[in-house]
Write an enzyme that holds these catalytic residues in place. Sequence first.
Site, PDB file in Angstrom:
ATOM      1  N   CYS A 178     -67.215 -82.123  -3.370  1.00 51.66           N
ATOM      2  CA  CYS A 178     -66.132 -83.057  -3.687  1.00 51.66           C
ATOM      3  C   CYS A 178     -64.750 -82.416  -3.688  1.00 51.66           C
ATOM      4  O   CYS A 178     -63.751 -83.117  -3.802  1.00 51.66           O
ATOM      5  CB  CYS A 178     -66.398 -83.719  -5.035  1.00 51.66           C
ATOM      6  N   HIS A 314     -59.323 -84.803 -11.056  1.00 48.18           N
ATOM      7  CA  HIS A 314     -60.582 -85.024 -10.340  1.00 48.18           C
ATOM      8  C   HIS A 314     -61.215 -86.290 -10.898  1.00 48.18           C
ATOM      9  O   HIS A 314     -61.619 -87.165 -10.137  1.00 48.18           O
ATOM     10  CB  HIS A 314     -61.495 -83.814 -10.519  1.00 48.18           C
ATOM     11  N   HIS A 354     -65.365 -92.888  -6.031  1.00 48.87           N
ATOM     12  CA  HIS A 354     -65.270 -91.468  -5.705  1.00 48.87           C
ATOM     13  C   HIS A 354     -65.595 -91.269  -4.227  1.00 48.87           C
ATOM     14  O   HIS A 354     -66.743 -91.388  -3.811  1.00 48.87           O
ATOM     15  CB  HIS A 354     -66.242 -90.679  -6.581  1.00 48.87           C
TER      16      HIS A 354
END
Length: 654
Positions: A178, A314, A354
Amino acid sequence: MNGANADERSVAVVGMACRLPGARDTNEFWQLLCDSTDATAESPPDRYDADSLYSPKAEPGTIGSRRAGYVDGAADFDAEFFGMSSSEATELDPQQRLLLMTAWDALEEAGLRPDRLAGTRTGVFVGATRADFVERAFRNGPQAMTAVQYLNFRSVIPAQVSYAFDFRGPSMLIDTACASSLFAVHTAVQSLRVRESSVALAAGVNLVLRPDEGIMMTHAGTLSGDGRSRFGDASADGHAPSDGVGVVVLKRLADALADGDQVHAVIAGSAVGTDGRTTDQLLNPSLSGQLDVLRWAYEDAAVDPTHVAYVEAHGTGSPLLDPLELRALGEVLGAGRSARRPLLVGSVKSNIGHAEAAGGMAGLIKAVLCLKNGQVPASLHVEQPTPQVDWKRLPIRIPTKLQGLRTSKSPAIVGVSSQGVSALNAHVVLRQADRPLAPPPSNITSGAPYPLALSAHTPQALLDLAAAYAVYLGAGGKGAGFDLRDICYSAAIRRTHHTHRLAVIGASHEELVHALAGEATPDHEGSADATLLAAATKRYRAGEDVRWEEIFDEPGTMVPLPGYPWQTRRFWPGEDRAASTESAADWLLREHARTDFDDTSRLTDIGIDSLARLQLIVELSQQTGLEIDPEEVGRLSTVGELRVWTSMLEAGAR
């Protein structure tokens, strides 16, 4: 590090483009953010059957949420624009297709012509982790394995962009889970600083085409039950996976200013680092690892962390990761900060889910938009801040409504964070551009006529582009606030000139609108430049090269213009074949030919090379059930011979 050295190392963001859930471009993305929109939705059946897999309990083979973030038209592509046949487009991973169009959009938005960058040391750095398209093909069994799948290996994703535009700089795929796309930005910055690249495209791409990872995340406890990311909230239970494609175009700041480029924001510094063995297990997040990277990033940027106004976290919505990240931000950026000016921390994942490898790029584009607009949108789904954070001690707040970007220093500073399951942390430091995108338009109209040169790859695209400019130039359009000369200068100098062309002349926005509609306009015979402009526009429409720099004499200011009007259609394996009633020859030619043809056209001249012939053999074998002799196919040289041969083959199959 002194300010002069810091500027020498600074990198400008000169162009941006994206395709994200609920947003086809950066303008729609900013509007989505300002409207506090949650763009996640029920999983469509063309991705996977979420209903049959769903279970509220983590049972074997089930997925814990029906909801995720999806881009519209994931299978849509303008194959003709990129010189691909229908078959090539159908077999190509849609991640690559969308990235090609988004890269073009970003270069156009930057005012950098791909044809002028061809052959230069332009670098391409792409963060990507998924290979869902090729994995789906592998599941179809050994017969589905063909040489074309080589093109769908993840390592080829950046190469596809470099090949399409003939870029000669570094071209690399980065997979740190990620953190991939923010790591791509960091790598691009380093490449620019050491002059390995003259221009760099940093990108992230992610398409969710299969449920496997969702099933895995369900059992790991990281998937949100209702598909909503609740960053910093007491009820946070995980994230919603999402699609995402984003590209930023980067140049050394000094070069961007010298070239008259627009500067959306400046990358002052960045840092990456892994957690090492600072935790008892590899996959456990590390506070010390995050603290290190934050400190390194602000050292690299020569920025006092207390001056940061906002951080795009994040922020996945994890009840374990979010409090740790907030604590790290509070300790590094909150130390010595006045409680009256708390650090704002938000997460775009609360809006779009996400985007995994592209998540950092979505966050970076959001952060740049915050700096450009001087505002911070709300981070959604925060009803009760998590009790795992000492909010009274740490001067940090999650914005729950659209608010101004408050800063004690000018220009404003924001940060962007990403973390990967690879135990890698990344942070990028951005500052506001030192000058506005364009000067305010003059209130004095010179009355001088200017040429507006437009072009496109197809006649229909040209019509669509002209219509877009008519809206742009009209009353209330985005171009109404820009100087007419700057608009025409930008269109002539900063845009690629395609085969199909249109050029009109006008002394005002209104005149150009009428000219685009084919209506009569003043001929400006009294102007000393009228003859020159008329000759230039006539030559341009005829397809000749025009030295527009000489026509405009003095440089103008680059301003935003309408983007290229893509002529897309859906490409997906098996769909065209099932619906086709054409003969085998016509179907194969439509799928593989890259140019117009007739019966005398040589197959090699229209794009049917050795790889295409191999595909023809496979496809004809499947359609007819016959064994095809490759030597027979190799001897075919023209379209007419192909038609006769396939006709005989079909007759034999009957």
